[in-house]
Design an enzyme around this catalytic site. Structure first.
Site, mmCIF file in Angstrom:
data_model
loop_
_atom_site.group_PDB
_atom_site.id
_atom_site.type_symbol
_atom_site.label_atom_id
_atom_site.label_comp_id
_atom_site.label_asym_id
_atom_site.label_seq_id
_atom_site.Cartn_x
_atom_site.Cartn_y
_atom_site.Cartn_z
ATOM 1 N N LYS A 1 0.671 -1.221 0.051
ATOM 2 C CA LYS A 1 0.040 0.021 0.019
ATOM 3 C C LYS A 1 0.803 1.466 -0.034
ATOM 4 C CE LYS A 1 -1.814 2.871 2.803
ATOM 5 N NZ LYS A 1 -1.571 4.169 2.104
ATOM 6 N N GLU B 1 10.305 1.794 10.372
ATOM 7 C CA GLU B 1 11.496 2.960 9.905
ATOM 8 C C GLU B 1 10.717 4.285 10.082
ATOM 9 O OE1 GLU B 1 14.776 3.360 9.862
ATOM 10 O OE2 GLU B 1 14.581 1.354 9.182
ATOM 11 N N CYS C 1 13.608 11.588 6.076
ATOM 12 C CA CYS C 1 13.933 10.937 7.370
ATOM 13 C C CYS C 1 15.244 11.319 8.000
ATOM 14 C CB CYS C 1 13.746 9.402 7.805
ATOM 15 S SG CYS C 1 12.414 8.862 6.478
ATOM 16 N N GLU D 1 10.396 16.195 15.324
ATOM 17 C CA GLU D 1 10.622 16.072 13.859
ATOM 18 C C GLU D 1 9.778 16.965 12.977
ATOM 19 O OE1 GLU D 1 9.517 12.346 11.398
ATOM 20 O OE2 GLU D 1 11.580 12.618 10.810
HETATM 21 C C1 UN1 Z 1 14.302 8.613 3.932
HETATM 22 O O1 UN1 Z 1 14.058 9.711 3.793
HETATM 23 O O2 UN1 Z 1 13.383 7.982 4.356
HETATM 24 O O3 UN1 Z 1 19.935 8.559 2.699
HETATM 25 C C2 UN1 Z 1 15.229 7.663 2.859
HETATM 26 C C3 UN1 Z 1 19.025 9.345 2.338
HETATM 27 C C4 UN1 Z 1 18.271 8.462 1.095
HETATM 28 C C5 UN1 Z 1 17.350 7.978 1.754
HETATM 29 C C6 UN1 Z 1 16.307 8.564 2.379
HETATM 30 N N1 UN1 Z 1 19.077 7.559 0.637
HETATM 31 O O4 UN1 Z 1 18.937 10.468 2.404
#
Ligand code: UN1
Length: 498
Positions: free
Chosen positions: A177, A252, A286, A387
């Site tokens: 999804k 994650e 992230c 965040e």
């Molecule tokens: C994410 O933001 O969930 O390391 C992944 C990085 C990318 C992946 C980010 N290769 O910034």
């Protein structure tokens, strides 16, 4: 403008409308006049159908030799490569990131396809001597079954590939999804897999929203594995919902990633790294740099130069080649970013640049925020701890390296962190003492490569890693096999007593 495509769910190799007949629109966040696609607003019946298709496809896929499964991944990598330009444009249209960044999203999926394909010829277990004579033993990695994948909107193709391709090479089948803002890229990835020879039902796509399509997937009795990337708040709900059925859940989640800049750092390098880390992807990673922890001796100069550069960043539609920073994904996220700007001001931080929505002309049709920098931030402020997921950087001054590490670790997250310094001693102390899953020296907090494990500590996750040599761990079970060829009963720990 071309007619917008209507995407049905992809179940058992067939296109199926949602049982309710309901659909939703995905629009370009840089220009909401542009429809990126129409997708099925799925519910429990659609999820049930997709899981049934994945379950039916499992025995044959599981029995397919792993090197054969891997060949499909390799062919898909080739197709992704050939279509990179078109898929990048699709991705920019649905997600907003500039075209050059969208290309990176595809490249990450190509890398994962190649890397995961290699596992088809490795998938090593261990053989080890027995404590008894005439006995052989080994461990083998096995698939688990139907994997439920729930992916976010910020890396629509890369993150789908991180989850899907390792699951497939081990021999699992999948129901995915995708994030409701950006489903198109998942269809593009799966299109390549199918043209490369993936049998029907091995991957199934169900589009929709978390509560109506995500939740039934998480709760489904025939889905033993859930892999989720998204907010910490939603990850907690996913984990709770899955706990009842003792599922394997890989999470994650959020980050509050620091760059530490010491007095001896190369300031030009810090500038480039912080600007890219904080404002690349409009801070919607992230791994984005959301805190600059700077030693007092270089704080004033660095702040002044960063603010000057941030003001010159070209913010606009990602489809235009000169754009350096794209829009925020949607109204809700835009409101969230602006709320945090207000919170920062009310906490007494100093707004040094940006902080506002960009308006006028074409900006009025998108969700654009100025690159924003706060100075005078202290470690206990909300903008230093929570965040934001937008282009907002908080600058925190510290006296020395020890204070920098203490501030860096003083958050409930631990995904990525970076140190800029020429001192090797500090670099090694950083590698040892920083509480994060990813650590950079003299490089920004973003840009992880798929050959190393990706994930974080504390509120960032629940101990799993994606990619890297560990890529199959979330999607496989170990079976330990003992073969006794002595022809008699040998009692372990008894007949071999020392
Ligand atoms: C994410 O933001 O969930 O390391 C992944 C990085 C990318 C992946 C980010 N290769 O910034």
């Amino acid at each position: 403008m071309a007619e917008p495509r209507v995407f049905k769910n992809f179940i058992g190799g067939e296109w199926r409308p949602s049982a309710s007949g309901k659909t939703f629109e995905s629009r370009n966040p840089a220009d909401t006049r542009e429809l990126a696609g129409v997708f099925q607003d799925s519910g429990v019946q659609d999820v049930n159908a997709a899981v049934a298709a994945a379950k039916a496809a499992f025995p044959a896929w599981r029995a397919t030799p792993a090197p054969k499964r891997a060949e499909i991944l390799l062919r898909a990598a080739q197709l992704l490569q050939e279509r990179k330009e078109r898929y990048s444009a699709d991705l920019t249209r649905e997600m907003g990131k500039p075209l050059f960044e969208a290309g990176g999203d595809i490249v990450e999926a190509i890398g994962m396809a190649q890397y995961a394909a290699g596992e088809g010829r490795r998938m090593h277990g261990v053989t080890t001597p027995s404590e008894l004579p005439n006995k052989f033993q080994m461990s083998i990695r096995q698939p688990i079954g139907v994997c439920g994948l729930i992916t976010p909107w910020n890396f629509p193709m890369a993150i789908a590939s991180w989850k899907m391709l390792p699951a497939l090479v081990v021999g699992n089948t999948v129901v995915i999804k995708p994030g409701e803002d950006t489903p198109h890229s998942t269809f593009n990835l799966v299109e390549c897999l199918h043209e490369a020879g993936l049998p029907p039902g091995v991957v199934n796509i169900v589009t929709g929203y978390g509560p109506t399509a995500g939740q039934p997937l998480v709760e489904h009795a025939d889905v033993p594995v859930i892999s989720f990337t998204g907010s910490t708040a939603t990850g907690r709900l996913v984990n709770l919902a899955a706990a009842d059925k003792i599922k394997r859940v890989s999470l994650e989640l959020g980050g509050k990633n620091p760059v530490i800049a010491l007095d001896d750092a190369d300031l030009d390098l810090v500038m480039d790294g912080v600007l890219w880390g904080a404002f690349g992807t409009a801070g919607q990673r992230c791994t984005a740099t959301s805190r600059l922890i700077v030693q007092r001796g270089v704080a004033a100069e660095l702040t002044e130069r960063l603010v000057a550069r941030a003001k010159t960043l070209r913010v606009g539609n990602g489809l235009s080649p000169e754009t350096e920073m794209g829009p925020i994904i949607n109204q809700k996220q835009l409101d969230r970013v602006l709320d945090y700007v207000a919170i920062g001001k009310s906490e007494g931080a100093k707004l040094l640049c940006g902080g506002g929505r960009l308006t006028g002309g074409d900006y009025d049709y998108g969700f654009f925020v100025q690159p924003t920098i706060f100075g005078g931030v202290s470690r206990d402020m909300r903008i230093a701890r929570e965040e934001i997921f937008g282009p907002v950087l908080s600058i925190i001054e510290v006296a020395d390296f020890d204070e920098a590490i203490s501030v860096a670790n003083d958050v409930p997250y631990g995904l990525s962190a970076s140190l800029y310094s020429r001192d090797a001693n500090h670099a090694f102390r950083m590698m040892r003492d920083i509480e994060s899953g990813i650590c950079y020296i003299n490089a920004p907090t973003i840009g992880a490569e798929i050959h190393l494990p990706f994930g974080g500590v504390k509120g960032t996750g629940n101990g799993h890693r994606e990619a890297g040599p560990q890529l199959m761990d979330a999607f496989s079970e170990w079976k330990s096999v003992y073969v006794d060829y002595s022809g008699s009963l040998q009692r372990a720990q008894i007949d071999n007593e020392v």
